[in-house]
Design a protein around this motif. Sequence first.
Motif, short mmCIF file in Angstrom:
data_model
loop_
_atom_site.label_atom_id
_atom_site.label_comp_id
_atom_site.label_asym_id
_atom_site.label_seq_id
_atom_site.Cartn_x
_atom_site.Cartn_y
_atom_site.Cartn_z
N SER A 1 0.86 -1.18 0.00
CA SER A 1 0.00 0.00 0.00
C SER A 1 0.90 1.23 0.00
CB SER A 1 -0.94 -0.03 1.21
OG SER A 1 -1.93 0.99 1.09
N THR B 1 -6.42 7.65 9.04
CA THR B 1 -6.33 7.69 7.58
C THR B 1 -7.34 8.68 7.04
OG1 THR B 1 -7.85 5.82 7.43
CG2 THR B 1 -5.50 5.30 7.35
N ARG C 1 -6.90 7.02 -1.92
CA ARG C 1 -8.24 6.48 -1.65
C ARG C 1 -8.38 5.06 -2.20
NH1 ARG C 1 -9.36 11.90 -2.50
NH2 ARG C 1 -10.09 11.68 -4.63
N LEU D 1 -6.43 2.65 0.10
CA LEU D 1 -7.13 2.42 1.36
C LEU D 1 -8.36 1.54 1.14
CD1 LEU D 1 -7.30 2.91 4.39
CD2 LEU D 1 -8.56 5.02 3.91
N ALA D 2 -9.09 1.79 0.06
CA ALA D 2 -10.25 0.95 -0.26
C ALA D 2 -9.81 -0.49 -0.49
CB ALA D 2 -10.99 1.49 -1.49
N GLU E 1 -7.11 -1.93 0.84
CA GLU E 1 -6.76 -2.47 2.16
C GLU E 1 -8.02 -2.97 2.89
OE1 GLU E 1 -4.60 0.11 4.79
OE2 GLU E 1 -3.19 0.72 3.25
N GLU E 2 -9.06 -2.14 2.90
CA GLU E 2 -10.29 -2.49 3.60
C GLU E 2 -10.97 -3.70 2.97
OE1 GLU E 2 -12.19 1.32 3.43
OE2 GLU E 2 -11.10 2.06 5.18
N ALA E 3 -11.02 -3.73 1.65
CA ALA E 3 -11.62 -4.87 0.95
C ALA E 3 -10.82 -6.15 1.20
CB ALA E 3 -11.72 -4.58 -0.55
N ALA F 1 -8.96 -6.83 3.76
CA ALA F 1 -9.17 -7.26 5.15
C ALA F 1 -10.43 -8.12 5.25
CB ALA F 1 -9.25 -6.06 6.08
N SER F 2 -11.49 -7.72 4.57
CA SER F 2 -12.74 -8.49 4.59
C SER F 2 -12.60 -9.82 3.88
CB SER F 2 -13.87 -7.69 3.93
OG SER F 2 -14.16 -6.55 4.68
N ARG G 1 -10.12 -12.24 5.78
CA ARG G 1 -10.69 -12.72 7.05
C ARG G 1 -11.72 -13.80 6.76
NH1 ARG G 1 -12.28 -7.83 9.47
NH2 ARG G 1 -12.07 -7.49 8.15
N ARG H 1 2.73 -0.14 4.15
CA ARG H 1 2.42 1.20 3.62
C ARG H 1 3.73 1.92 3.30
NH1 ARG H 1 -2.48 2.70 7.84
NH2 ARG H 1 -4.08 1.55 6.73
#
Length: 176
Positions: free
Chosen positions: A66, A86, A94, A97-98, A100-102, A104-105, A108, A118
């Motif tokens: 990232s 952030t 952006r 970060l999007a 990273e969040e996706a 993570a889901s 998991r 990063r």
Amino acid sequence: DFSRPHSLLRHSRALREARSVVHLAAAVPQGAVAAPDIAELYQTNVLGSIVLASLLPKGAHLVFASTVEVYGRPRAPGTLTASSPTKPATVYGRTKLAAEEALASVTRGKSIGLTVLRFASMYGPGETIDRATSRFARAAAVGRPLPLNGSGREKRNPLYIEDAARAVVAAVQKRV
């Protein structure tokens, strides 16, 4: 680009057998970003990352490159940490970060390990992008003044490419 079907077919078998994958791919804008380019950035950086992670087997480990751009412009001087807030100020930040969040889901949900690195802007041998670090080195080598953009008060901490490579290797080896 894993958001494209032909790329998926070519790599899906290898990915389904992978124990560790280092995801360094990204679309990086050069200069101002127009609307079609924004869509391309999201397609490559977010959708491509989701597809890549979805092809990995349970128990695999994904190392995702990232950027510090996910933090945006610092409100106060100091050192950024993984827990710093952030607030990306750029489209590129952006999208990362999007992603990273996706990731993570997705990871998991599939019991896949995820390490997010990063990175700051990098410099080192073979650099092809004309950045401050390379411009400073060229000017200093011939005794010219260092070229500055703006006031010259902005502070950056570029990352040497070999240090970035060591971080990636450590992440793969430790599966953190």
